[in-house]
Design an enzyme around this catalytic site. Structure first.
Site, PDB file in Angstrom:
ATOM      1  N   GLU B  60      70.025  28.183  89.743  1.00  0.00           N
ATOM      2  CA  GLU B  60      69.929  27.434  91.003  1.00  0.00           C
ATOM      3  C   GLU B  60      69.481  28.283  92.179  1.00  0.00           C
ATOM      4  O   GLU B  60      68.695  27.840  93.013  1.00  0.00           O
ATOM      5  CB  GLU B  60      71.263  26.752  91.338  1.00  0.00           C
ATOM      6  N   HIS B 129      82.366  18.928  88.439  1.00  0.00           N
ATOM      7  CA  HIS B 129      81.130  18.140  88.487  1.00  0.00           C
ATOM      8  C   HIS B 129      81.286  16.869  89.316  1.00  0.00           C
ATOM      9  O   HIS B 129      80.454  15.977  89.233  1.00  0.00           O
ATOM     10  CB  HIS B 129      80.698  17.715  87.080  1.00  0.00           C
TER      11      HIS B 129
END
Lengths: 359, 325
Positions: B60, B129
């Site tokens: 990322e 998440h």
């Protein structure tokens, strides 16, 4: 892929057309004595400006300084191998010589150290040597005080260039300290996957603020990491401007010919503390500090130029006094410059006119 | 008008943007052959090719950072994160870099990048998440934070986000992907920073955003059964924040409830409630009512997870408790 050490045997200069160029394909054109003289002028100017800025910090006039003393040859050698009007420079905070070599003036740099109106990099909003120069076909970006953030960004710029078919090199500058960051790994991996035209240029001065290289990594050479990414790694003596020129020139040719990124490690010494805010005698043993000034690349280059008959007493005096005069004038002009207007504080948070813009 | 899903609206927005501007490209994890974690980019690789629909390593910081660099270099990257929770590993590039590069360069550089990410809980993806960090990003000057609740807004706001010259966090609540709504057949844009009154009413103002609007609309229906007329204000973006529309509604109805599906403490709902209280206390019949998610991580077990997500009944109860209606 391979990693190669390239440093000349003497503290002087390596031969033109060295092993580095042979190993990595076409190197840059050989440097002439005139080229080297010009590089010497930039190094002298950088050192005098650096000394002045340090002095101004000690006088309480410049808030914080990260000195480039000891890094000058590496920085001037790298820029010589690149094209300031073609290439992109994602620098970090110890790049005073790089800035001068790219055509940023001593006055502009001093306006930054004093945070005055007209400072071109950030409008006096940022640390000195931070911000951007986006003019005169210069493309310099410097937001590195969270170290290594500039590496993924440089990779993205190179990605944009590759997607648009533009032939240019992006150089991502960083130190040995930043080499421990996860973003360094991620950026190198990403650049190599897409064979992007990037040079990762590491100035290894062997200290991450106070932490010596032996406590930063269990390897001898940062350049050896390149093999893990499938790209060449070249270690050079960063006190030797010609060796750096050749290494960066070879890397630039690889980048421009579509062969992807290269990691170049220039091994240097940090002559002064990390910044003006710390005292390196607290963490550097005396034996570590002793003798490093003997390796100073500026007198070493002077010696080479004198030996080749390019430089004599009169010219050397002229170069040094001109540099001092430029620094003195820039100091005076910077001190006389006003501080930014309060309104500047609110501008450019958002695009002008965009909702959220407070200017 | 055509009825489509939230997911289809986003995909149409991406297609239109890719068609409209050659500088637009997509980058992220598994957005190519895999179609994206929530199938938003389905079919785009075949149509636009691997240069404009780029799969990335699980990295990322690299691909968000590369998005920043590509944006500075003049492209318009639309970067997809697999989860807003994962933005944390790139948050330095988002908060320290993307948000501030314009300011730190004195306006020389801009970062026209959109960061899309599924967000929120309720789909059994557990603690790491199911988080909504768009709430955090909403406090960062330099960022725009967009939080659509309907297919219409998703499409129009996505087009505006991609054309915006500032970095935009585009939060897609995962519970919304399959929801349906009408969208015009012609191209259109929804401006960022303009709240929308999703239902008009006279007795109480219900303020929320994203999936919270689904809950508030259902609550308003329920309230109508007992004769309470609720107005639902959808913020649509948390930054810039359109407080004017909220205040106008509150001063009309005299009552306000703020729904924030995320953690209560220092959540974005607290900012809205504080601002309503500060600006409109003379018009209010009582304190600003608040409903929020619980201050807990999100558990995997469905019955446990549901205990933390605001329900219609919570809204009804809170209104009754606060205002006695």
């Amino acid at each position: 892929m391979f990693s190669e050490q390239s440093s000349s045997a003497t503290p002087g200069l390596s031969d033109n057309g060295s092993a580095v160029s042979d190993k990595y394909g076409a190197g840059p054109p050989p440097l002439t004595d005139t080229d080297l003289l010009e590089m010497y002028r930039t190094m002298v100017l950088s050192r005098k400006l650096d000394q002045r800025i340090w002095q101004m910090n000690r006088q309480g006039r410049a808030a914080i300084v990260a000195s480039a003393q000891g890094h000058e040859a590496a920085q001037v050698g790298a820029i010589r191998a690149l094209d300031p009007e073609r290439d992109r420079f994602y620098i970090y905070y110890r790049e005073l010589t790089t800035m001068l070599a790219l055509g940023v003036t001593p006055l502009e740099l001093l306006l930054g150290f004093l945070a005055k109106e007209g400072e071109p990099l950030s409008g006096a909003r940022q640390f000195p040597l931070h911000g951007a120069i986006d003019r005169d076909r210069r493309d310099i970006v410097s937001f590195s005080n969270v170290v290594a953030t500039q590496l993924p960004q440089a990779v993205g710029v190179a990605l944009a260039d590759k997607m648009r078919g533009e032939k240019r090199v992006t150089v991502a500058y960083f130190g040995d300290g930043a080499s421990s960051m996860g973003e360094t790994h991620e950026a190198m991996n990403f650049a190599s996957i897409h064979r992007l035209p990037v040079i990762f240029f590491c100035e290894n001065n062997k200290y991450a603020i106070s932490v010596p290289i032996s406590q930063q990594m269990n390897i001898e050479s940062i350049a050896t990491r390149a093999s893990a990414y499938g790209m060449p790694g070249i270690e050079v003596n960063g006190f030797d401007p010609v060796a750096v020129y050749e290494a960066v020139g070879a890397a630039a040719n690889l980048a421009l010919s579509g062969q992807g990124p290269t990691l170049v490690e220039a091994v240097v010494e940090r002559f002064l503390p990390h910044t003006s805010d710390d005292d390196d005698t607290r963490y550097r043993p005396p034996e570590d500090l002793e003798g490093i000034r003997d390796l100073d690349p500026i007198p070493a280059t002077e010696k080479i130029l004198r030996a080749s008959g390019t430089l004599d007493d009169a010219l050397d005096e002229e170069i040094k006094s001109l540099a001092q005069k430029i620094v003195n004038q820039a100091t005076e002009d910077a001190e006389n410059a006003p501080f930014p207007e309060p309104q500047d504080f609110y501008e450019q948070v958002y695009a002008p006119g965009s909702p959220g813009d407070q200017s | 008008m055509t009825e489509i899903t939230f997911r289809q609206a986003l995909q149409r927005g991406l297609r239109e943007a890719l068609d409209a501007d050659p500088n637009v490209f997509l980058m992220g994890e598994d957005i190519g052959k895999y179609d994206g974690a929530y199938a938003v980019t389905q079919g785009l690789l075949e149509k636009y090719g691997p240069d404009r629909v780029r799969d990335t390593p699980i990295s990322e910081a690299a691909f968000v950072g590369a998005g920043v660099g590509a944006a500075v270099a003049g492209l318009r990257p639309v970067v997809e994160l697999m989860s807003m929770s994962f933005s944390l590993v790139a948050s330095d590039q988002i908060v320290n870099m993307a948000a501030k590069i314009r300011y730190m360069s004195g306006g020389q550089l801009k970062v026209p990048m959109v960061l899309r990410a599924p967000t929120g809980g309720g789909v059994q993806l557990a603690a790491t998440h199911s988080q909504s960090f768009e709430n955090w990003y909403a406090s960062v000057p330099g960022l725009k934070v967009v939080t659509p609740s309907t297919p219409y807004d998703a499409l129009g706001l996505l087009r505006s986000s991609i054309e915006d010259d500032n970095p935009v966090i585009f939060a897609e609540n995962a519970l919304l992907y399959a929801t349906r709504g009408d969208v015009p057949d012609a191209e259109y844009f929804v401006p960022i920073g303009v709240a929308d009154v999703k239902r008009t009413g006279t007795d109480i103002t219900l303020v929320g955003w994203a999936h919270g609007i689904v809950t508030l609309m259902a609550a308003a229906e329920k309230l109508a059964e007992t004769g309470v007329s609720a107005e639902v204000v959808d913020l649509r973006s948390l930054r810039p924040l359109d407080m004017e529309t909220v205040i106008e509604s509150v001063e009309k109805t005299g009552r306000a409830l703020v729904l924030d599906e995320n953690w209560r403490t220092a959540g974005f709902g607290a900012e809205i409630a504080a601002e309503i209280g500060y600006r409109s206390s003379d018009y209010l019949d009582g304190p600003v009512a608040r409903v929020s998610g619980t201050d807990t991580p999100s558990p995997y077990s469905r019955p446990l997870e549901q205990l933390g997500i605001p329900q219609v009944a919570w809204v009804i109860d809170e209104i009754e408790k606060t205002y006695g209606i």
